[in-house]
Scaffold this motif. Structure first.
Motif, PDB file in Angstrom:
ATOM      1  N   ASN A   1      -3.618  -6.618  -3.662  1.00 55.55           N
ATOM      2  CA  ASN A   1      -2.727  -6.547  -2.678  1.00 55.55           C
ATOM      3  C   ASN A   1      -2.233  -5.165  -2.214  1.00 55.55           C
ATOM      4  O   ASN A   1      -1.617  -4.980  -1.090  1.00 55.55           O
ATOM      5  N   LEU A   2      -2.428  -4.365  -3.119  1.00 56.72           N
ATOM      6  CA  LEU A   2      -2.127  -2.818  -2.853  1.00 56.72           C
ATOM      7  C   LEU A   2      -3.126  -2.196  -1.694  1.00 56.72           C
ATOM      8  O   LEU A   2      -2.904  -0.970  -1.530  1.00 56.72           O
TER       9      LEU A   2
ATOM     10  N   ARG B   1       9.811   2.488  -5.999  1.00 58.39           N
ATOM     11  CA  ARG B   1       9.037   3.456  -5.376  1.00 58.39           C
ATOM     12  C   ARG B   1       8.724   4.475  -6.014  1.00 58.39           C
ATOM     13  O   ARG B   1       9.696   5.211  -6.507  1.00 58.39           O
ATOM     14  N   SER B   2       7.456   5.026  -5.931  1.00 57.50           N
ATOM     15  CA  SER B   2       7.097   6.310  -6.634  1.00 57.50           C
ATOM     16  C   SER B   2       6.084   7.296  -5.976  1.00 57.50           C
ATOM     17  O   SER B   2       5.522   6.552  -5.207  1.00 57.50           O
TER      18      SER B   2
ATOM     19  N   GLY C   1      -3.120   8.005  -4.246  1.00 56.15           N
ATOM     20  CA  GLY C   1      -1.766   7.917  -5.377  1.00 56.15           C
ATOM     21  C   GLY C   1      -1.720   6.551  -6.193  1.00 56.15           C
ATOM     22  O   GLY C   1      -0.875   6.468  -6.956  1.00 56.15           O
ATOM     23  N   ILE C   2      -2.754   5.709  -5.834  1.00 50.58           N
ATOM     24  CA  ILE C   2      -2.913   4.409  -6.871  1.00 50.58           C
ATOM     25  C   ILE C   2      -3.940   4.542  -7.708  1.00 50.58           C
ATOM     26  O   ILE C   2      -5.065   4.789  -7.402  1.00 50.58           O
TER      27      ILE C   2
ATOM     28  N   PRO D   1       0.753  -1.254  -0.053  1.00 48.63           N
ATOM     29  CA  PRO D   1       0.064  -0.094   0.012  1.00 48.63           C
ATOM     30  C   PRO D   1       0.608   1.486   0.161  1.00 48.63           C
ATOM     31  O   PRO D   1       0.169   2.372  -0.368  1.00 48.63           O
ATOM     32  N   GLU D   2       2.241   1.124   0.355  1.00 48.04           N
ATOM     33  CA  GLU D   2       2.906   2.274   0.257  1.00 48.04           C
ATOM     34  C   GLU D   2       3.537   2.715  -1.034  1.00 48.04           C
ATOM     35  O   GLU D   2       4.375   3.458  -1.319  1.00 48.04           O
ATOM     36  N   ARG D   3       2.735   1.956  -2.009  1.00 45.96           N
ATOM     37  CA  ARG D   3       3.131   2.306  -3.525  1.00 45.96           C
ATOM     38  C   ARG D   3       4.341   1.571  -3.903  1.00 45.96           C
ATOM     39  O   ARG D   3       5.211   2.080  -4.838  1.00 45.96           O
TER      40      ARG D   3
END
Length: 374
Positions: A273-274, A102-103, A301-302, A86-88
């Motif tokens: 999963n995200l 990581r973005s 952000g996703i 989840p933290e991208r």
């Protein structure tokens, strides 16, 4: 600034829009060449053939690939994404090593996969999905078999039947689980016409060409079993009706290859999963990602574009990708040009039309599938 997972038309459109607005974009694709399933590209040795140069789907993919190059999108091919957080954070296997991406923003455009029926004999050699037969033909110019039988639901099967027939295969039949279009289909056909008349006429042309080639077309029939018959296969189809009428008897057909294609399902494992929320669509029997009008999911952000978020077709995926890419650029502080603002307005209009077309298409091809896949 942005990582895009998936090199189909939706993912490429998002990458292009964001990169053209000034963002640093990486696109990760599991294939050797971008294009996805809809716009899969032929191998270099086949790239100059007539079919490769004239096919609209191949051409669309080629145009987006060239556009990514001009926009300086960093494309990573053969990147197998195997985890997302989840933290991208995205983990992908690239050149034999796991890499962490990581973005600031993340676009998931992982498309869909084909729905097959777990009928008797479905694991026999020679039983494949319709999309697999098309991939062999379009990418490698390989015809799966001399005598091909296709069973499933939706116009994709008719398209592939004609492509295989033109390539030299004998199509011994096509079984469609939906009923034959009738006067009751006028509402669905009207929505398809209002949404995308060219696609509707393509479908009409498919049916006419099937008839001209004397390919048997069995409406209201589904694949019920496949058996080995010498070096070939014997496919049996049964009525799709919940109440089987006496005149609708089982039909057996001999073939070298049996293709099945009962629609598609969103490839949404990575989205789940995200931590992106979904809801279940009981009509279409699929999970739909909860998204904003700019296709941002419930995970900040996703973004999710194209069929992975809910089936809408490749052309709708293109528009969703452009809208999401421009929204991401704006949220990152980039000022869209006048041309990009015009593209955004046009994309929203096109998307509305494609959704209307898809609504009609779903109603036209509504079918009762066996309980094993409901």
């Amino acid at each position: 600034d942005l990582v895009v997972v998936g090199g189909g038309v939706g993912g490429m459109s998002a990458a292009c829009a964001a990169a053209e607005a000034g963002l640093d974009v990486i696109l990760i694709d599991e294939r050797m060449d971008s294009g996805g399933q809809f716009s899969k590209q032929p191998t270099p040795i086949h790239a100059t053939s007539l079919i490769s140069r004239s096919d609209k789907q191949i051409r669309l993919g080629r145009e987006l690939i060239e556009r990514m190059k001009r926009a300086k999108v960093t494309v990573i091919q053969n990147g197998q994404v195997w985890a997302g957080f989840p933290e991208r954070d995205i983990l992908a296997l690239v050149d034999g090593r796991t890499r962490l991406f990581r973005s600031q923003r993340l676009v998931i455009a992982t498309g869909a996969y084909e729905r097959a029926l777990p009928v008797e004999g479905w694991t026999l050699p020679g039983v494949i999905t319709t999309g697999a037969a098309q991939s062999l033909l379009r990418t490698y110019h390989v015809v799966a078999g001399k005598k091909v039988f296709i069973a499933g639901n939706g116009p994709f099967n008719l398209q592939v039947a004609l492509e295989l027939a033109r390539a030299g295969a004998t199509i011994v039949g096509v079984a469609e689980s939906a009923s034959r279009p009738s006067i009751a289909s006028i509402g669905a056909l009207f929505d398809m016409y209002r949404g995308a008349p060219r696609l509707l006429f393509d479908g009409i042309r498919y049916v006419n060409q099937i008839k001209k080639r004397n390919i048997p077309l069995f409406y209201n029939y589904s694949l019920s079993s496949v058996r080995q018959l010498g070096d070939g296969l014997k496919a049996t189809i049964s009525s799709s009706s919940s109440v089987k009428r006496s005149q609708e008897k089982d039909i057996s057909i001999d073939a070298d290859i049996v293709c099945m294609g009962y629609g598609f399902l969103p490839s949404n494992v990575l989205l789940r999963n995200l931590g992106c929320e979904h809801h279940y669509d009981t009509h279409r029997r699929q999970l739909i990602a909860n998204r904003s009008e700019n296709f941002e999911t419930t995970a900040p952000g996703i973004y999710a574009v194209g069929d992975c978020a809910g089936l809408g077709g490749a052309y709708a995926a293109c528009e969703e990708g452009l809208i999401a890419g421009l929204h991401i650029a704006s949220s990152a502080g980039s000022t869209p040009s006048q041309r990009q603002l015009e593209d955004l307005t046009e994309s929203r209009l096109k998307l509305s039309r494609h959704r209307r077309f898809q609504s009609g298409l779903w109603r036209l091809y509504a079918a009762q599938l066996p309980k094993t896949v409901q």
